[in-house]
Design a protein around this motif. Structure first.
Motif, short mmCIF file in Angstrom:
data_model
loop_
_atom_site.label_atom_id
_atom_site.label_comp_id
_atom_site.label_asym_id
_atom_site.label_seq_id
_atom_site.Cartn_x
_atom_site.Cartn_y
_atom_site.Cartn_z
N LEU A 1 0.87 -1.17 0.00
CA LEU A 1 0.00 0.00 0.00
C LEU A 1 0.90 1.22 0.00
N PHE A 2 0.77 2.05 -1.02
CA PHE A 2 1.56 3.27 -1.15
C PHE A 2 0.62 4.46 -0.93
N MET A 3 1.01 5.38 -0.04
CA MET A 3 0.18 6.56 0.23
C MET A 3 1.03 7.83 0.16
N GLN A 4 0.42 8.87 -0.37
CA GLN A 4 0.99 10.21 -0.42
C GLN A 4 -0.01 11.13 0.25
N CYS A 5 0.34 11.74 1.36
CA CYS A 5 -0.56 12.66 2.05
C CYS A 5 -0.17 14.09 1.70
N TYR A 6 -1.17 14.95 1.64
CA TYR A 6 -0.96 16.33 1.21
C TYR A 6 -1.48 17.30 2.25
N SER A 7 -0.65 18.25 2.61
CA SER A 7 -1.02 19.28 3.56
C SER A 7 -1.40 20.54 2.80
N LYS A 8 -2.67 20.89 2.83
CA LYS A 8 -3.13 22.09 2.11
C LYS A 8 -2.56 23.37 2.70
N LYS A 9 -2.55 23.43 4.02
CA LYS A 9 -2.12 24.67 4.69
C LYS A 9 -0.72 24.56 5.28
N GLY A 10 -0.10 23.41 5.19
CA GLY A 10 1.23 23.23 5.75
C GLY A 10 1.26 23.30 7.27
N GLU A 11 0.16 22.87 7.89
CA GLU A 11 0.07 22.94 9.33
C GLU A 11 0.79 21.76 9.99
N LYS A 12 1.35 22.01 11.14
CA LYS A 12 2.06 20.98 11.89
C LYS A 12 1.13 19.82 12.24
N SER A 13 -0.15 20.10 12.47
CA SER A 13 -1.10 19.04 12.84
C SER A 13 -1.23 17.99 11.74
N ASP A 14 -1.01 18.37 10.47
CA ASP A 14 -1.08 17.40 9.39
C ASP A 14 0.00 16.34 9.54
N THR A 15 1.21 16.78 9.81
CA THR A 15 2.32 15.84 10.01
C THR A 15 2.09 15.01 11.27
#
Length: 125
Positions: A70-84
């Motif tokens: 399973l390969f996943m790419q996650c994207y942060s729209k706002k570049g917020e620390k909570s995304d990471t």
């Protein structure tokens, strides 16, 4: 007016028959809840994944299911620390933009993923 309703009926029928539930997600399609957690969920539909920790936040991404990988790419729209934090700390998947996991178990009720000796268990919610 009758032509309008016929056209509307045909359009609705074409739309309904052309859609595939889940698209490319296959057996991954749906929402999965992390075993032992009341706040962590992962969803798959088409080629889109959604990771959510009710206590921290949520993030969207894309995925590919190839064999037992399973390969996943996650994207942060706002570049917020909570995304990471959602991806790398709440779920323990890393790095956020290049996740590769092994699918150990996948059936209609259970999903087990692993990477580098760590295991994540989910059940269909």
């Amino acid at each position: 007016m009758v032509k309008f309703y016929k056209l509307l009926a045909i359009s609705c029928w074409l739309l309904a028959t052309s859609c595939q539930e889940g698209g490319d997600a296959g057996d991954l399609f749906g929402q999965w809840r992390m075993d032992g957690s009341d706040s962590k969920y992962i969803s798959f539909s088409g080629a889109v994944t959604w990771l959510q920790d009710l206590e921290v936040g949520e993030i969207y991404g894309t995925f590919q299911h190839q064999g037992d990988s399973l390969f996943m790419q996650c994207y942060s729209k706002k570049g917020e620390k909570s995304d990471t934090i959602v991806v790398e700390q709440s779920f323990g998947f890393s790095p956020i933009n290049n996740i590769r996991l092994r699918i150990v178990t996948l059936d209609s009720d259970n999903l087990t993923l692993s990477k580098d000796g760590q295991t994540w268990r989910f059940y269909k919610y």
